[in-house]
Write a protein that holds these residues in place. Structure first.
Motif, PDB file in Angstrom:
ATOM      1  N   PRO A  10       0.796  -1.233   0.000  1.00  0.00           N
ATOM      2  CA  PRO A  10       0.000   0.000   0.000  1.00  0.00           C
ATOM      3  C   PRO A  10       0.826   1.279   0.000  1.00  0.00           C
ATOM      4  CG  PRO A  10      -1.009  -1.590   1.458  1.00  0.00           C
ATOM      5  CD  PRO A  10       0.318  -2.171   1.029  1.00  0.00           C
ATOM      6  N   PHE A  11       1.862   1.345   0.821  1.00  0.00           N
ATOM      7  CA  PHE A  11       2.709   2.541   0.882  1.00  0.00           C
ATOM      8  C   PHE A  11       3.321   2.835  -0.483  1.00  0.00           C
ATOM      9  CE2 PHE A  11       6.889   4.496   1.436  1.00  0.00           C
ATOM     10  CZ  PHE A  11       6.577   5.608   2.216  1.00  0.00           C
ATOM     11  N   ASN A  12       3.865   1.797  -1.103  1.00  0.00           N
ATOM     12  CA  ASN A  12       4.495   1.967  -2.409  1.00  0.00           C
ATOM     13  C   ASN A  12       3.465   2.343  -3.473  1.00  0.00           C
ATOM     14  OD1 ASN A  12       6.879   1.232  -1.201  1.00  0.00           O
ATOM     15  ND2 ASN A  12       6.881  -0.843  -2.035  1.00  0.00           N
ATOM     16  N   GLN A  13       2.281   1.748  -3.396  1.00  0.00           N
ATOM     17  CA  GLN A  13       1.255   2.067  -4.376  1.00  0.00           C
ATOM     18  C   GLN A  13       0.792   3.512  -4.242  1.00  0.00           C
ATOM     19  OE1 GLN A  13      -2.590   0.027  -4.345  1.00  0.00           O
ATOM     20  NE2 GLN A  13      -2.335  -0.247  -6.557  1.00  0.00           N
ATOM     21  N   TYR A  14       0.667   3.998  -3.023  1.00  0.00           N
ATOM     22  CA  TYR A  14       0.306   5.398  -2.821  1.00  0.00           C
ATOM     23  C   TYR A  14       1.303   6.307  -3.527  1.00  0.00           C
ATOM     24  CZ  TYR A  14      -0.059   9.950  -0.639  1.00  0.00           C
ATOM     25  OH  TYR A  14      -0.160  11.311  -0.446  1.00  0.00           O
ATOM     26  N   TRP A  15       2.585   6.058  -3.299  1.00  0.00           N
ATOM     27  CA  TRP A  15       3.597   6.912  -3.905  1.00  0.00           C
ATOM     28  C   TRP A  15       3.684   6.694  -5.408  1.00  0.00           C
ATOM     29  CZ3 TRP A  15       4.685  11.233  -1.983  1.00  0.00           C
ATOM     30  CH2 TRP A  15       4.587  11.414  -0.607  1.00  0.00           C
ATOM     31  N   SER A  51      -9.173   5.088   1.650  1.00  0.00           N
ATOM     32  CA  SER A  51      -7.724   5.137   1.841  1.00  0.00           C
ATOM     33  C   SER A  51      -7.100   6.334   1.124  1.00  0.00           C
ATOM     34  CB  SER A  51      -7.084   3.846   1.311  1.00  0.00           C
ATOM     35  OG  SER A  51      -7.202   3.779  -0.097  1.00  0.00           O
ATOM     36  N   ASP A  52      -5.903   6.661   1.545  1.00  0.00           N
ATOM     37  CA  ASP A  52      -5.120   7.695   0.868  1.00  0.00           C
ATOM     38  C   ASP A  52      -4.825   7.273  -0.570  1.00  0.00           C
ATOM     39  OD1 ASP A  52      -5.060   9.334   3.078  1.00  0.00           O
ATOM     40  OD2 ASP A  52      -3.159   8.525   3.810  1.00  0.00           O
ATOM     41  N   ARG A  53      -4.646   5.977  -0.775  1.00  0.00           N
ATOM     42  CA  ARG A  53      -4.411   5.481  -2.136  1.00  0.00           C
ATOM     43  C   ARG A  53      -5.602   5.780  -3.031  1.00  0.00           C
ATOM     44  NH1 ARG A  53      -3.610  -0.492  -1.917  1.00  0.00           N
ATOM     45  NH2 ARG A  53      -4.757  -0.326   0.008  1.00  0.00           N
TER      46      ARG A  53
END
Length: 69
Positions: A10-15, A51-53
């Motif tokens: 998830p973190f990587n996908q957001y960025w 989500s932020d994503r």
């Protein structure tokens, strides 16, 4: 842009979505291939709504939609 659609962390996908947004801004939404836009849209059901994503992806898609209108 492919990495954003396929990323499992998830973190990587957001960025990745943030990076896609920056790329769209830099090159212009009109230069984004239709297949790429479709692939990003296909991510919507796989990303949790609150989500932020989801917000990052929605911003990218809105930019693409605004340019198409």
């Amino acid at each position: 842009m492919e990495a954003a659609a396929e990323e499992n962390v998830p973190f990587n996908q957001y960025w990745a979505f943030q990076a896609v947004g920056a790329a769209v801004e830099a090159i212009g939404a009109g230069r984004v291939e239709l297949a790429t836009a479709r692939r990003l849209r296909a991510c919507v059901p796989r990303v949790p709504e609150s989500s932020d994503r989801a917000r990052a992806l929605s911003a990218v898609l809105a930019r693409l939609d605004d340019d198409a209108a």
